[in-house]
Design a protein around this motif. Structure first.
Motif, PDB file in Angstrom:
ATOM      1  N   VAL A   1      -7.781   1.038   1.213  1.00 62.92           N
ATOM      2  CA  VAL A   1      -8.191  -0.284   0.750  1.00 62.92           C
ATOM      3  C   VAL A   1      -9.561  -0.293   0.076  1.00 62.92           C
ATOM      4  CG1 VAL A   1      -8.680  -2.628   1.488  1.00 62.92           C
ATOM      5  CG2 VAL A   1      -6.715  -1.448   2.403  1.00 62.92           C
TER       6      VAL A   1
ATOM      7  N   VAL B   1     -11.219  -6.657   3.199  1.00 61.11           N
ATOM      8  CA  VAL B   1     -11.657  -6.921   1.826  1.00 61.11           C
ATOM      9  C   VAL B   1     -12.468  -8.209   1.789  1.00 61.11           C
ATOM     10  CG1 VAL B   1     -10.916  -7.219  -0.550  1.00 61.11           C
ATOM     11  CG2 VAL B   1      -9.601  -5.774   0.968  1.00 61.11           C
TER      12      VAL B   1
ATOM     13  N   SER C   1       0.857  -1.184   0.000  1.00 58.79           N
ATOM     14  CA  SER C   1       0.000   0.000   0.000  1.00 58.79           C
ATOM     15  C   SER C   1       0.892   1.231   0.000  1.00 58.79           C
ATOM     16  CB  SER C   1      -0.921   0.013   1.212  1.00 58.79           C
ATOM     17  OG  SER C   1      -0.149   0.137   2.377  1.00 58.79           O
TER      18      SER C   1
ATOM     19  N   ASN D   1      -4.540  -9.455 -11.671  1.00 54.67           N
ATOM     20  CA  ASN D   1      -4.067  -8.082 -11.765  1.00 54.67           C
ATOM     21  C   ASN D   1      -2.736  -7.931 -11.025  1.00 54.67           C
ATOM     22  OD1 ASN D   1      -4.127  -5.319 -10.174  1.00 54.67           O
ATOM     23  ND2 ASN D   1      -5.055  -5.017 -12.181  1.00 54.67           N
ATOM     24  N   VAL D   2      -2.644  -8.536  -9.834  1.00 52.88           N
ATOM     25  CA  VAL D   2      -1.392  -8.486  -9.065  1.00 52.88           C
ATOM     26  C   VAL D   2      -0.269  -9.106  -9.879  1.00 52.88           C
ATOM     27  CG1 VAL D   2      -0.241  -9.356  -7.001  1.00 52.88           C
ATOM     28  CG2 VAL D   2      -2.558  -8.493  -6.847  1.00 52.88           C
TER      29      VAL D   2
ATOM     30  N   TYR E   1      -9.734  -6.184  -6.299  1.00 52.27           N
ATOM     31  CA  TYR E   1      -8.434  -6.812  -6.050  1.00 52.27           C
ATOM     32  C   TYR E   1      -8.446  -8.246  -6.560  1.00 52.27           C
ATOM     33  CZ  TYR E   1      -7.987  -2.890  -2.881  1.00 52.27           C
ATOM     34  OH  TYR E   1      -7.941  -1.641  -2.358  1.00 52.27           O
ATOM     35  N   THR E   2      -7.828  -8.464  -7.700  1.00 51.80           N
ATOM     36  CA  THR E   2      -7.741  -9.841  -8.187  1.00 51.80           C
ATOM     37  C   THR E   2      -6.272 -10.231  -8.322  1.00 51.80           C
ATOM     38  OG1 THR E   2      -7.735  -9.128 -10.471  1.00 51.80           O
ATOM     39  CG2 THR E   2      -9.871  -9.654  -9.518  1.00 51.80           C
ATOM     40  N   TRP E   3      -6.030 -11.514  -8.177  1.00 47.20           N
ATOM     41  CA  TRP E   3      -4.649 -11.993  -8.234  1.00 47.20           C
ATOM     42  C   TRP E   3      -4.076 -11.858  -9.636  1.00 47.20           C
ATOM     43  CZ3 TRP E   3      -1.773 -12.097  -4.289  1.00 47.20           C
ATOM     44  CH2 TRP E   3      -2.312 -12.371  -3.040  1.00 47.20           C
TER      45      TRP E   3
ATOM     46  N   PRO F   1      -1.060  -3.881  -4.471  1.00 48.98           N
ATOM     47  CA  PRO F   1      -1.814  -4.351  -3.307  1.00 48.98           C
ATOM     48  C   PRO F   1      -2.011  -5.866  -3.333  1.00 48.98           C
ATOM     49  CG  PRO F   1      -3.270  -3.323  -4.885  1.00 48.98           C
ATOM     50  CD  PRO F   1      -1.887  -3.120  -5.400  1.00 48.98           C
ATOM     51  N   ASN F   2      -2.414  -6.387  -2.189  1.00 50.23           N
ATOM     52  CA  ASN F   2      -2.771  -7.796  -2.123  1.00 50.23           C
ATOM     53  C   ASN F   2      -4.098  -8.008  -2.829  1.00 50.23           C
ATOM     54  OD1 ASN F   2      -0.760  -9.181  -0.793  1.00 50.23           O
ATOM     55  ND2 ASN F   2      -1.418  -8.398   1.186  1.00 50.23           N
ATOM     56  N   ALA F   3      -4.508  -9.244  -2.923  1.00 46.17           N
ATOM     57  CA  ALA F   3      -5.790  -9.525  -3.567  1.00 46.17           C
ATOM     58  C   ALA F   3      -6.514 -10.602  -2.775  1.00 46.17           C
ATOM     59  CB  ALA F   3      -5.567  -9.991  -4.998  1.00 46.17           C
TER      60      ALA F   3
END
Lengths: 483, 181
Positions: free
Chosen positions: A340, A320, A185, A390-391, A386-388, A207-209
């Motif tokens: 967030v 989340v 973040s 995308n991460v 937040y999707t993995w 960010p995390n997902a």
């Protein structure tokens, strides 16, 4: 024989490689990396860092990169294991010192880590978590071996007390010649840049997902005629459990239909048990103990409001997950939490009992008047935040950038260490870097790189695991076509 | 069959000898190099020189005779219990696998695994000392539980050949095993 570790059986079919080579998939244009994730924290240990590494690795494998994970041995789990989609995990037998973090002498892990880096043809070493000694060791050795390095910081630190001053110094040394740093973040980025005295340009925020399909709302699980507040966190000081101990009696006295559902385990459990005992709230405050990750959703959907009382948090995954299950989120305004969720999905309070109670009161009042958005509408909004994938895409860009950069040769690395980390610490670590280099030369003389067997790839461009599955599928579809 | 040059995991040359007795019976022998006379000399000289140095300062003659005894016993122990000259794997389809290792002194240890107990032969990875190596092993099963692996028998334990050699042995073993099942 005693040194041999019994490892999970891996059936390498050499014939499969020939099949794979003949049905060569069309070449993908962008460059594929061989990534080595290093951290002390990985499954079977449970937590945010662990699932982050696992999910990120899975998405990178999906994108065609080769990923291996290196961690220390957990009890009887030593050697080499394969997880879903051929994710290879090395559980190295290194001594665990404190809190699942390995002891560090800066040198003893070099032979095994070098062996992994050489035999897997690693190009990028990605270390996770500043609490992990193994991650720092791996960064140090990778730089000595001339590999590109990336570091992900998952937590926030203070500046004032002795222990943080020391860890911050170590972090400065460890990160001063690391190619790129990833934070979860903007608050965490600010914190890391200040702590490690970094150039902000080499720090990215990713960010995390959460996996939205795991956290879907189910309002039918809620009990009518009562309002349930769910708290899911480790019961430790950092998570503000003392605040929770203050909130529970105050709100329970005011609202007779209020129930608390608390999941998690930790040293502060005693605080909550005392409160429950003192105010006779056994039927209204339920302590569920440690939850497995798969059970979290089942608890979340029973609640109306999700409460987070953390005192420090780099990026709060729990809120989340709570919002994804359609709950109203009430949280403390600390660390990276305000970044967030969008403002209308979260109620932010100061980290004090009074402010949190006021925040909860307004949300309870909204519930009673029925003016809260429906769980499914909240889920629909959070789902794509937040999707993995995308991460993984963003991390891939970091790797692409890092792969173009050069790794500092020893002389410039020494100069940089001494210039950036102060005359005393800088000189000490420059000396250690020289020793590490000499140790590496000794190892290269004892066991030359050519003598080490190159590992059979499970994932990546030449991965046998995927080929096996897809070639079977292709064969199957061809059969169907002919029929 | 010895045209390819094989080495063990520390880079020393080894030889692989494959003998086809018949279409379902093959024997693989991995031989390590013999003990070099130079190495024996170095060790013996080191012990004797050390003993002479002790004798020079203490004037006890028992040290010298002790040193001679140690070198002799040590050498016997080494060739009898430590130094493996060659290891062989005899695969007979439908009958079983015979694993034998013969020491430099001529001592031989042989074990036989019958086919009903063998689940498969695989190449596996393990952490060995400060290295991660590939090794060949036999998976055993309990006849009562045919799908579970009950234990693992590593092959070529003392010669530790590298992957290219293991793959060669593995392929021929699989040929025979697939025929017999």
């Amino acid at each position: 024989m005693g040194q041999r570790r019994k490892v999970a059986a891996v059936n390498t079919h050499p014939s499969q490689r020939d099949i794979g080579a003949s049905t060569d998939a069309p070449r993908v244009h962008n460059r594929k990396h061989n990534i080595c994730m290093v951290s002390d924290f990985f499954y079977p240990n449970m937590g945010g860092v662990e699932s982050h590494i696992y999910q990120l690795s899975q998405c990178l494998i999906e994108k065609g990169h080769k990923v291996v994970v290196v961690t220390h041995a957990y009890d009887k789990r030593k050697g080499v294991r394969y997880l879903t989609n051929g994710l290879k995990v090395y559980y190295l037998p290194l001594q665990v010192m404190y809190n699942q973090s390995t002891a560090t002498t800066c040198f003893h892990s070099l032979p095994l880590l070098r062996c992994v880096f050489v035999r897997e043809h690693i190009t990028v070493v990605h270390a996770h978590s500043s609490f992990s000694a193994m991650a720092h060791d791996a960064l140090f050795h990778a730089k000595t071996m001339g590999l590109n390095t990336v570091f992900t910081d998952h937590s926030l630190f203070g500046f004032a007390d002795v222990s943080s001053v020391l860890t911050n110094k170590l972090l400065t040394v460890s990160l001063c010649d690391t190619n790129h740093i990833v934070c979860v973040s903007y608050t965490s980025k600010e914190n890391t840049v200040l702590r490690a005295a970094l150039n902000p340009e080499i720090v990215s925020v990713i960010p995390n997902a959460v996996d939205p399909t795991d956290f879907t709302p189910d309002p039918s699980q809620r009990q009518d005629g009562r309002i349930t507040i769910v708290v899911i966190s480790r019961l430790v000081y950092r998570k503000g459990i003392d605040l929770l101990g203050g909130i529970i009696p105050e709100l329970c006295l005011k609202h007779p239909d209020l129930h608390f559902l608390i999941g998690g385990e930790g040293p502060k459990r005693i605080v909550l048990e005392e409160v429950r005992e003192k105010y006779q709230l056994h039927d209204r405050v339920r302590l569920l103990g440690a939850l497995e990750h798969k059970d979290v959703r089942g608890v979340l959907v029973q609640g109306h409001i999700f409460l987070n009382t953390s005192l420090t948090e780099a990026f709060c995954m729990a809120i989340v997950e709570g919002a994804s299950c359609g709950l109203q989120v009430v949280s403390t305004r600390v660390g990276g939490i305000p970044e967030v969720l969008p403002e209308d999905l979260i109620t932010l309070c100061e980290p004090s009992v009074r402010s949190l109670c006021a925040g909860l009161e307004t949300v309870i009042a909204q519930h009673r008047s029925g003016s809260v958005p429906s769980p499914s509408s909240i889920h629909a909004r959070v789902r794509n935040l937040y999707t993995w994938r995308n991460v993984a895409e963003r991390t891939e860009k970091v790797y692409d950038r890092v792969a173009r950069e050069e790794v500092l040769p020893l002389d410039r690395r020494l100069r940089r260490l001494r210039a950036h980390c102060g005359p005393v610490a800088g000189s000490i670590f420059a000396f250690i870097a020289v020793l590490d280099f000499l140790f590496l030369v000794l190892l290269q003389w004892l066991v030359p790189d050519q003598v080490m067997d190159i590992a059979v790839d499970a994932t990546g461009p030449l991965g046998l695991w995927r080929r096996e599955a897809t070639s079977k599928r292709e064969g199957y579809s061809k059969q169907q076509e002919t029929q | 069959m010895e045209d390819e040059a094989f080495t063990d995991i520390s880079g020393k040359p080894i030889t692989l000898d494959c003998q086809n007795h018949s279409s379902f019976c093959r024997e693989f022998t991995v031989s390590s190099p013999k003990v070099s006379i130079g190495k024996v000399m170095v060790y013996t000289c080191a012990v004797w020189l050390f003993a002479y140095a002790v004798f020079f300062f203490t004037q006890i003659t028992a040290v010298l005779s002790g040193a001679i005894l140690i070198t002799l016993v040590g050498m016997m122990f080494h060739i009898h219990f430590v130094k493996v000259d060659h290891e062989s794997l005899l695969v007979i389809g439908s009958l079983g696998i015979q694993v034998s290792s013969s020491y430099a002194s001529g001592r031989e240890i042989t074990t036989f695994i019958e086919m009903s107990k063998i689940k498969d032969i695989i190449i596996n990875e393990a952490i060995y000392m400060h290295q991660i190596i590939y090794y060949l092993c036999v998976l055993l099963k309990d006849p009562s539980e045919p799908n579970a692996v009950s234990s693992v028998v590593p092959l070529f334990q003392s010669s530790k050949p590298r992957l290219n050699c293991l793959v060669k042995v593995y392929k021929s073993c699989q040929e025979i095993l697939s025929k017999s099942q």
